[in-house]
Write a protein that holds these residues in place. Structure first.
Motif, mmCIF file in Angstrom:
data_model
loop_
_atom_site.group_PDB
_atom_site.id
_atom_site.type_symbol
_atom_site.label_atom_id
_atom_site.label_comp_id
_atom_site.label_asym_id
_atom_site.label_seq_id
_atom_site.Cartn_x
_atom_site.Cartn_y
_atom_site.Cartn_z
ATOM 1 N N LYS A 2 0.877 -1.407 -0.007
ATOM 2 C CA LYS A 2 0.091 -0.003 -0.076
ATOM 3 C C LYS A 2 0.922 1.139 0.057
ATOM 4 O O LYS A 2 0.568 2.122 -0.554
ATOM 5 C CB LYS A 2 -0.902 -0.010 1.349
ATOM 6 N N GLU A 3 2.120 1.124 0.853
ATOM 7 C CA GLU A 3 2.895 2.284 0.826
ATOM 8 C C GLU A 3 3.316 2.326 -0.797
ATOM 9 O O GLU A 3 3.494 3.728 -1.071
ATOM 10 C CB GLU A 3 4.009 2.239 1.629
ATOM 11 N N LEU A 4 3.841 1.383 -1.415
ATOM 12 C CA LEU A 4 4.209 1.730 -2.676
ATOM 13 C C LEU A 4 3.265 2.432 -3.590
ATOM 14 O O LEU A 4 3.768 2.935 -4.415
ATOM 15 C CB LEU A 4 4.829 0.395 -3.071
ATOM 16 N N GLN A 5 2.070 1.743 -3.384
ATOM 17 C CA GLN A 5 1.190 2.219 -4.395
ATOM 18 C C GLN A 5 0.822 3.786 -4.131
ATOM 19 O O GLN A 5 0.414 4.606 -5.186
ATOM 20 C CB GLN A 5 -0.438 1.614 -3.933
ATOM 21 N N GLN A 6 0.934 4.235 -2.907
ATOM 22 C CA GLN A 6 0.725 5.529 -2.498
ATOM 23 C C GLN A 6 1.806 6.505 -3.156
ATOM 24 O O GLN A 6 1.764 7.454 -3.531
ATOM 25 C CB GLN A 6 0.680 5.824 -1.050
ATOM 26 N N PHE A 7 3.023 5.970 -2.985
ATOM 27 C CA PHE A 7 4.200 6.538 -3.391
ATOM 28 C C PHE A 7 4.061 6.795 -5.096
ATOM 29 O O PHE A 7 4.393 7.818 -5.538
ATOM 30 C CB PHE A 7 5.440 5.811 -3.207
ATOM 31 N N ILE A 8 3.700 5.822 -5.861
ATOM 32 C CA ILE A 8 3.607 5.848 -7.152
ATOM 33 C C ILE A 8 2.356 6.680 -7.717
ATOM 34 O O ILE A 8 2.726 7.623 -8.548
ATOM 35 C CB ILE A 8 3.269 4.188 -7.496
ATOM 36 N N LYS A 9 1.334 6.837 -6.704
ATOM 37 C CA LYS A 9 0.388 7.733 -7.073
ATOM 38 C C LYS A 9 0.549 9.360 -6.750
ATOM 39 O O LYS A 9 0.530 10.024 -7.802
ATOM 40 C CB LYS A 9 -0.879 7.566 -6.198
ATOM 41 N N LYS A 10 1.518 9.447 -5.648
ATOM 42 C CA LYS A 10 2.361 10.790 -5.489
ATOM 43 C C LYS A 10 3.039 11.077 -6.633
ATOM 44 O O LYS A 10 3.186 12.308 -6.949
ATOM 45 C CB LYS A 10 3.097 10.500 -4.205
ATOM 46 N N ALA A 11 3.851 10.094 -6.821
ATOM 47 C CA ALA A 11 5.023 10.220 -8.051
ATOM 48 C C ALA A 11 4.352 10.750 -9.502
ATOM 49 O O ALA A 11 4.723 11.698 -10.077
ATOM 50 C CB ALA A 11 5.775 9.082 -8.251
ATOM 51 N N ASN A 12 3.203 9.926 -9.891
ATOM 52 C CA ASN A 12 2.476 10.350 -11.049
ATOM 53 C C ASN A 12 1.942 11.716 -10.894
ATOM 54 O O ASN A 12 1.855 12.364 -12.107
ATOM 55 C CB ASN A 12 1.596 9.190 -11.276
ATOM 56 N N ASP A 13 1.130 12.042 -9.692
ATOM 57 C CA ASP A 13 0.632 13.444 -9.435
ATOM 58 C C ASP A 13 1.856 14.601 -9.866
ATOM 59 O O ASP A 13 1.515 15.315 -10.513
ATOM 60 C CB ASP A 13 -0.064 13.461 -8.316
ATOM 61 N N ALA A 14 2.831 14.189 -9.451
ATOM 62 C CA ALA A 14 4.011 15.310 -9.441
ATOM 63 C C ALA A 14 4.217 15.528 -10.885
ATOM 64 O O ALA A 14 4.684 16.537 -11.289
ATOM 65 C CB ALA A 14 5.151 14.965 -8.410
ATOM 66 N N VAL A 15 4.743 14.197 -11.596
ATOM 67 C CA VAL A 15 4.729 14.277 -12.965
ATOM 68 C C VAL A 15 3.816 14.843 -13.670
ATOM 69 O O VAL A 15 4.148 15.921 -14.589
ATOM 70 C CB VAL A 15 5.293 12.849 -13.364
ATOM 71 N N LYS A 16 2.487 14.504 -13.585
ATOM 72 C CA LYS A 16 1.328 15.401 -14.303
ATOM 73 C C LYS A 16 1.507 16.765 -14.008
ATOM 74 O O LYS A 16 0.805 17.613 -14.914
ATOM 75 C CB LYS A 16 0.170 14.789 -13.881
ATOM 76 N N ALA A 17 1.829 17.212 -12.923
ATOM 77 C CA ALA A 17 1.643 18.565 -12.675
ATOM 78 C C ALA A 17 2.814 19.202 -13.307
ATOM 79 O O ALA A 17 2.755 20.693 -13.498
ATOM 80 C CB ALA A 17 1.767 18.739 -11.200
ATOM 81 N N GLN A 18 3.920 18.639 -13.526
ATOM 82 C CA GLN A 18 5.032 19.577 -14.123
ATOM 83 C C GLN A 18 4.866 19.618 -15.689
ATOM 84 O O GLN A 18 4.336 18.844 -16.321
ATOM 85 C CB GLN A 18 6.471 18.519 -14.051
ATOM 86 N N THR A 19 4.976 21.123 -16.112
ATOM 87 C CA THR A 19 4.601 21.364 -17.300
ATOM 88 C C THR A 19 5.805 21.558 -18.240
ATOM 89 O O THR A 19 5.699 21.175 -19.478
ATOM 90 C CB THR A 19 4.160 22.630 -17.324
ATOM 91 N N ASP A 20 6.999 21.594 -17.648
ATOM 92 C CA ASP A 20 8.361 21.503 -18.706
ATOM 93 C C ASP A 20 8.743 20.165 -18.682
ATOM 94 O O ASP A 20 8.937 19.139 -17.950
ATOM 95 C CB ASP A 20 9.512 22.300 -17.955
ATOM 96 N N ASP A 21 8.850 19.719 -20.190
ATOM 97 C CA ASP A 21 9.265 18.533 -20.705
ATOM 98 C C ASP A 21 10.483 17.848 -20.071
ATOM 99 O O ASP A 21 10.786 16.714 -19.287
ATOM 100 C CB ASP A 21 9.272 18.159 -22.034
ATOM 101 N N ALA A 22 11.492 18.775 -19.955
ATOM 102 C CA ALA A 22 12.817 18.375 -19.424
ATOM 103 C C ALA A 22 12.651 18.063 -17.788
ATOM 104 O O ALA A 22 13.282 17.097 -17.270
ATOM 105 C CB ALA A 22 13.853 19.600 -19.496
ATOM 106 N N LYS A 23 11.891 18.753 -17.371
ATOM 107 C CA LYS A 23 11.764 18.765 -15.797
ATOM 108 C C LYS A 23 11.063 17.513 -15.364
ATOM 109 O O LYS A 23 11.262 16.542 -14.440
ATOM 110 C CB LYS A 23 11.213 19.714 -14.893
ATOM 111 N N LYS A 24 10.088 17.081 -16.256
ATOM 112 C CA LYS A 24 9.135 16.018 -16.310
ATOM 113 C C LYS A 24 10.071 14.767 -16.385
ATOM 114 O O LYS A 24 9.896 13.935 -15.440
ATOM 115 C CB LYS A 24 8.164 16.247 -17.283
ATOM 116 N N GLN A 25 10.824 14.739 -17.358
ATOM 117 C CA GLN A 25 11.682 13.591 -17.615
ATOM 118 C C GLN A 25 12.843 13.458 -16.402
ATOM 119 O O GLN A 25 12.886 12.124 -15.731
ATOM 120 C CB GLN A 25 12.439 13.669 -18.702
#
Length: 144
Positions: free
Chosen positions: A51-74
């Motif tokens: 469950k902790e890993l699932q929460q981490f993945i969700k948090k990571a996906n949200d952070a990546v989606k929120a990033q608009t700059d492609d270089a920073k996203k990568q």
């Protein structure tokens, strides 16, 4: 000549007192392990870590989606992938270590039970078609 020697050796092997087994037990090791409180606790711990890993993945996906700059996203993707791999590796290592400790504990308990109760041989139940005293329940009670 070789056949005679092999036959004689085989005959002697089965006739020597070293092979005399008086009290045989069988045990369903899987059943004993599944009833173990240690195994139940390890399963709950693994579920919590999943469950902790699932929460981490969700948090990571949200952070990546929120990033608009492609270089920073990568960069974020690489960062989170590295962190996720490290977390998974740590979880697997801890799980393996605990599982090995449980295995040693169960084996020692079976050995002690067999010695205490005078068994000369303990065989895994699945390998026996007939015979032997089933000590599965008795050992399960000791393990808890």
């Amino acid at each position: 000549m070789i056949k005679k020697i092999c036959s004689l050796a085989l005959l002697l092997a089965f006739c020597t007192p070293a092979f005399a087994v008086e009290k045989v037990a069988v045990i369903d090791v899987q059943k004993v392990v599944n009833k173990s409180a240690q195994v139940q606790a390890l399963k709950k711990e693994q579920e919590a870590k999943a469950k902790e890993l699932q929460q981490f993945i969700k948090k990571a996906n949200d952070a990546v989606k929120a990033q608009t700059d492609d270089a920073k996203k990568q960069e974020l993707v690489k960062k989170y992938e590295k962190e996720l791999a490290a977390k998974r590796e740590a979880n697997m290592k801890a799980y393996k270590t605990k599982l090995e400790a449980i295995d040693k504990s169960v084996t020692a308990t079976i050995n002690n039970y067999a010695k205490t109760n005078g068994y000369d041989l303990v065989i895994v139940k699945g390998a026996v078609l007939y015979g032997g005293e089933d000590i599965t329940e008795a050992v399960s009670k000791v393990i808890k």
